[in-house]
Design a protein around this motif. Structure first.
Motif, PDB file in Angstrom:
ATOM      1  N   GLU A  48      -7.908  13.984  -4.065  1.00 42.19           N
ATOM      2  CA  GLU A  48      -6.875  13.299  -4.830  1.00 42.19           C
ATOM      3  C   GLU A  48      -5.511  13.903  -4.510  1.00 42.19           C
ATOM      4  O   GLU A  48      -5.393  15.091  -4.247  1.00 42.19           O
ATOM      5  CB  GLU A  48      -7.156  13.441  -6.327  1.00 42.19           C
ATOM      6  N   GLY A  49      -4.473  13.071  -4.509  1.00 42.09           N
ATOM      7  CA  GLY A  49      -3.116  13.552  -4.345  1.00 42.09           C
ATOM      8  C   GLY A  49      -2.644  13.689  -2.910  1.00 42.09           C
ATOM      9  O   GLY A  49      -1.582  14.253  -2.667  1.00 42.09           O
ATOM     10  N   LEU A  50      -3.394  13.170  -1.956  1.00 43.13           N
ATOM     11  CA  LEU A  50      -2.938  13.182  -0.570  1.00 43.13           C
ATOM     12  C   LEU A  50      -1.899  12.077  -0.388  1.00 43.13           C
ATOM     13  O   LEU A  50      -1.958  11.037  -1.030  1.00 43.13           O
ATOM     14  CB  LEU A  50      -4.099  12.952   0.391  1.00 43.13           C
ATOM     15  N   ILE A  51      -0.965  12.296   0.513  1.00 43.27           N
ATOM     16  CA  ILE A  51       0.072  11.300   0.791  1.00 43.27           C
ATOM     17  C   ILE A  51      -0.323  10.560   2.063  1.00 43.27           C
ATOM     18  O   ILE A  51      -0.506  11.182   3.113  1.00 43.27           O
ATOM     19  CB  ILE A  51       1.447  11.970   0.947  1.00 43.27           C
ATOM     20  N   LEU A  52      -0.461   9.238   1.951  1.00 42.89           N
ATOM     21  CA  LEU A  52      -0.833   8.415   3.098  1.00 42.89           C
ATOM     22  C   LEU A  52       0.256   7.385   3.342  1.00 42.89           C
ATOM     23  O   LEU A  52       0.763   6.777   2.407  1.00 42.89           O
ATOM     24  CB  LEU A  52      -2.172   7.730   2.857  1.00 42.89           C
ATOM     25  N   THR A  53       0.598   7.212   4.594  1.00 47.05           N
ATOM     26  CA  THR A  53       1.626   6.254   4.989  1.00 47.05           C
ATOM     27  C   THR A  53       1.033   5.318   6.026  1.00 47.05           C
ATOM     28  O   THR A  53       0.335   5.754   6.938  1.00 47.05           O
ATOM     29  CB  THR A  53       2.845   6.986   5.590  1.00 47.05           C
ATOM     30  N   LEU A  54       1.325   4.048   5.878  1.00 48.48           N
ATOM     31  CA  LEU A  54       0.851   3.045   6.824  1.00 48.48           C
ATOM     32  C   LEU A  54       1.994   2.661   7.744  1.00 48.48           C
ATOM     33  O   LEU A  54       3.093   2.334   7.289  1.00 48.48           O
ATOM     34  CB  LEU A  54       0.344   1.818   6.073  1.00 48.48           C
ATOM     35  N   GLY A  55       1.757   2.741   9.036  1.00 50.27           N
ATOM     36  CA  GLY A  55       2.760   2.374  10.020  1.00 50.27           C
ATOM     37  C   GLY A  55       2.238   1.298  10.945  1.00 50.27           C
ATOM     38  O   GLY A  55       1.032   1.141  11.115  1.00 50.27           O
ATOM     39  N   ARG A  56       3.152   0.566  11.535  1.00 49.99           N
ATOM     40  CA  ARG A  56       2.774  -0.511  12.455  1.00 49.99           C
ATOM     41  C   ARG A  56       3.382  -0.213  13.816  1.00 49.99           C
ATOM     42  O   ARG A  56       4.490   0.306  13.925  1.00 49.99           O
ATOM     43  CB  ARG A  56       3.297  -1.837  11.916  1.00 49.99           C
ATOM     44  N   ARG A  57       2.650  -0.550  14.867  1.00 54.34           N
ATOM     45  CA  ARG A  57       3.089  -0.308  16.247  1.00 54.34           C
ATOM     46  C   ARG A  57       3.075  -1.609  17.026  1.00 54.34           C
ATOM     47  O   ARG A  57       2.278  -2.501  16.761  1.00 54.34           O
ATOM     48  CB  ARG A  57       2.156   0.681  16.944  1.00 54.34           C
ATOM     49  N   SER A  58       3.943  -1.663  18.021  1.00 55.58           N
ATOM     50  CA  SER A  58       3.925  -2.804  18.940  1.00 55.58           C
ATOM     51  C   SER A  58       2.763  -2.605  19.904  1.00 55.58           C
ATOM     52  O   SER A  58       2.139  -1.540  19.946  1.00 55.58           O
ATOM     53  CB  SER A  58       5.243  -2.884  19.712  1.00 55.58           C
ATOM     54  N   ALA A  59       2.488  -3.594  20.711  1.00 56.51           N
ATOM     55  CA  ALA A  59       1.411  -3.483  21.697  1.00 56.51           C
ATOM     56  C   ALA A  59       1.683  -2.346  22.680  1.00 56.51           C
ATOM     57  O   ALA A  59       0.764  -1.755  23.234  1.00 56.51           O
ATOM     58  CB  ALA A  59       1.248  -4.804  22.442  1.00 56.51           C
ATOM     59  N   GLU A  60       2.973  -2.022  22.867  1.00 57.13           N
ATOM     60  CA  GLU A  60       3.342  -0.920  23.767  1.00 57.13           C
ATOM     61  C   GLU A  60       3.300   0.433  23.079  1.00 57.13           C
ATOM     62  O   GLU A  60       3.528   1.459  23.698  1.00 57.13           O
ATOM     63  CB  GLU A  60       4.759  -1.139  24.333  1.00 57.13           C
ATOM     64  N   GLY A  61       3.059   0.449  21.763  1.00 56.71           N
ATOM     65  CA  GLY A  61       2.956   1.709  21.036  1.00 56.71           C
ATOM     66  C   GLY A  61       4.215   2.151  20.317  1.00 56.71           C
ATOM     67  O   GLY A  61       4.240   3.213  19.712  1.00 56.71           O
ATOM     68  N   ARG A  62       5.278   1.337  20.358  1.00 57.56           N
ATOM     69  CA  ARG A  62       6.516   1.698  19.664  1.00 57.56           C
ATOM     70  C   ARG A  62       6.416   1.320  18.184  1.00 57.56           C
ATOM     71  O   ARG A  62       5.873   0.266  17.846  1.00 57.56           O
ATOM     72  CB  ARG A  62       7.705   0.978  20.301  1.00 57.56           C
ATOM     73  N   PRO A  63       6.959   2.150  17.297  1.00 56.95           N
ATOM     74  CA  PRO A  63       6.959   1.804  15.864  1.00 56.95           C
ATOM     75  C   PRO A  63       7.779   0.541  15.610  1.00 56.95           C
ATOM     76  O   PRO A  63       8.824   0.348  16.211  1.00 56.95           O
ATOM     77  CB  PRO A  63       7.617   3.004  15.194  1.00 56.95           C
ATOM     78  N   ILE A  64       7.266  -0.308  14.733  1.00 51.58           N
ATOM     79  CA  ILE A  64       8.002  -1.504  14.314  1.00 51.58           C
ATOM     80  C   ILE A  64       7.946  -1.589  12.790  1.00 51.58           C
ATOM     81  O   ILE A  64       7.077  -1.003  12.154  1.00 51.58           O
ATOM     82  CB  ILE A  64       7.457  -2.799  14.961  1.00 51.58           C
ATOM     83  N   ALA A  65       8.875  -2.317  12.211  1.00 57.19           N
ATOM     84  CA  ALA A  65       8.924  -2.471  10.753  1.00 57.19           C
ATOM     85  C   ALA A  65       7.663  -3.183  10.273  1.00 57.19           C
ATOM     86  O   ALA A  65       7.209  -4.147  10.886  1.00 57.19           O
ATOM     87  CB  ALA A  65      10.162  -3.256  10.353  1.00 57.19           C
ATOM     88  N   ASN A  66       7.090  -2.686   9.173  1.00 58.45           N
ATOM     89  CA  ASN A  66       5.871  -3.322   8.675  1.00 58.45           C
ATOM     90  C   ASN A  66       6.099  -4.135   7.416  1.00 58.45           C
ATOM     91  O   ASN A  66       5.263  -4.921   7.032  1.00 58.45           O
ATOM     92  CB  ASN A  66       4.775  -2.280   8.435  1.00 58.45           C
ATOM     93  N   ASN A  67       7.218  -3.956   6.732  1.00 61.44           N
ATOM     94  CA  ASN A  67       7.554  -4.714   5.524  1.00 61.44           C
ATOM     95  C   ASN A  67       6.464  -4.670   4.464  1.00 61.44           C
ATOM     96  O   ASN A  67       6.285  -5.612   3.708  1.00 61.44           O
ATOM     97  CB  ASN A  67       7.895  -6.172   5.869  1.00 61.44           C
ATOM     98  N   ILE A  68       5.708  -3.596   4.422  1.00 63.35           N
ATOM     99  CA  ILE A  68       4.673  -3.418   3.413  1.00 63.35           C
ATOM    100  C   ILE A  68       5.260  -2.534   2.323  1.00 63.35           C
ATOM    101  O   ILE A  68       5.753  -1.451   2.591  1.00 63.35           O
ATOM    102  CB  ILE A  68       3.410  -2.756   4.016  1.00 63.35           C
ATOM    103  N   ARG A  69       5.185  -2.984   1.108  1.00 61.01           N
ATOM    104  CA  ARG A  69       5.710  -2.215  -0.020  1.00 61.01           C
ATOM    105  C   ARG A  69       4.574  -1.904  -0.973  1.00 61.01           C
ATOM    106  O   ARG A  69       3.923  -2.821  -1.432  1.00 61.01           O
ATOM    107  CB  ARG A  69       6.790  -2.996  -0.755  1.00 61.01           C
ATOM    108  N   PRO A  70       4.310  -0.710  -1.327  1.00 59.92           N
ATOM    109  CA  PRO A  70       4.838   0.482  -0.673  1.00 59.92           C
ATOM    110  C   PRO A  70       3.964   0.875   0.507  1.00 59.92           C
ATOM    111  O   PRO A  70       2.746   0.786   0.450  1.00 59.92           O
ATOM    112  CB  PRO A  70       4.770   1.548  -1.769  1.00 59.92           C
ATOM    113  N   ALA A  71       4.577   1.285   1.579  1.00 59.91           N
ATOM    114  CA  ALA A  71       3.835   1.747   2.754  1.00 59.91           C
ATOM    115  C   ALA A  71       3.281   3.141   2.507  1.00 59.91           C
ATOM    116  O   ALA A  71       2.269   3.515   3.079  1.00 59.91           O
ATOM    117  CB  ALA A  71       4.738   1.746   3.984  1.00 59.91           C
ATOM    118  N   MET A  72       3.939   3.925   1.628  1.00 60.17           N
ATOM    119  CA  MET A  72       3.457   5.260   1.299  1.00 60.17           C
ATOM    120  C   MET A  72       2.722   5.203  -0.036  1.00 60.17           C
ATOM    121  O   MET A  72       3.228   4.647  -1.005  1.00 60.17           O
ATOM    122  CB  MET A  72       4.613   6.255   1.189  1.00 60.17           C
TER     123      MET A  72
END
Length: 131
Positions: A48-72
């Motif tokens: 309990e109490g771990l911090i998890l963040t969801l991220g999205r990547r492009s097909a090339e592996g670059r970070p892109i906006a995920n528009n997920i609220r809350p991502a953390m």
């Protein structure tokens, strides 16, 4: 008198509500989409109490906006975090334990799904469900 009666009837006929339109086909419910769940244990007990963040990547592996609220999010008493209604794509789950400093990034890929991953005292399980 007859004209008044005719006008009254005509007025009532024109005042009738419009007919009810036929129902529209159901739309995709809000939140429909891919679901990602992660379960974490520390020394075989829910973490309990771990911090998890969801991220999205492009097909090339670059970070892109995920528009997920809350991502953390913070893991609950069962050591679980769940994100639902996600669009298809390449997703990365970042996990951090603020007490120990342990950090891990896991891509949501078939080789990491539905099987326990043992890293020291941590056991991580990653699940994904498609709509």
């Amino acid at each position: 008198m007859q004209w008044i009666l005719v006008l009254l009837i005509a007025g009532l006929a024109l005042a009738q509500p419009a007919p009810i339109p036929p129902p529209r086909p159901p739309e995709e419910p809000p939140g429909a989409g891919m679901t990602i769940e992660i379960q974490v244990q520390l020394w075989n007990k829910p973490a309990e109490g771990l911090i998890l963040t969801l991220g999205r990547r492009s097909a090339e592996g670059r970070p892109i906006a995920n528009n997920i609220r809350p991502a953390m999010r913070v893991s609950n008493a069962r050591g679980v975090v769940l994100w639902s209604g996600l669009p298809d794509g390449v997703w990365i789950v970042n996990l951090r334990d603020p007490r120990t400093g342990f950090a891990l990034s896991l891509p949501v890929q078939s080789e990491f799904l539905n099987q326990p991953i043992q890293i020291g005292p941590y056991t991580v399980q990653l699940f994904m469900a498609l709509p």
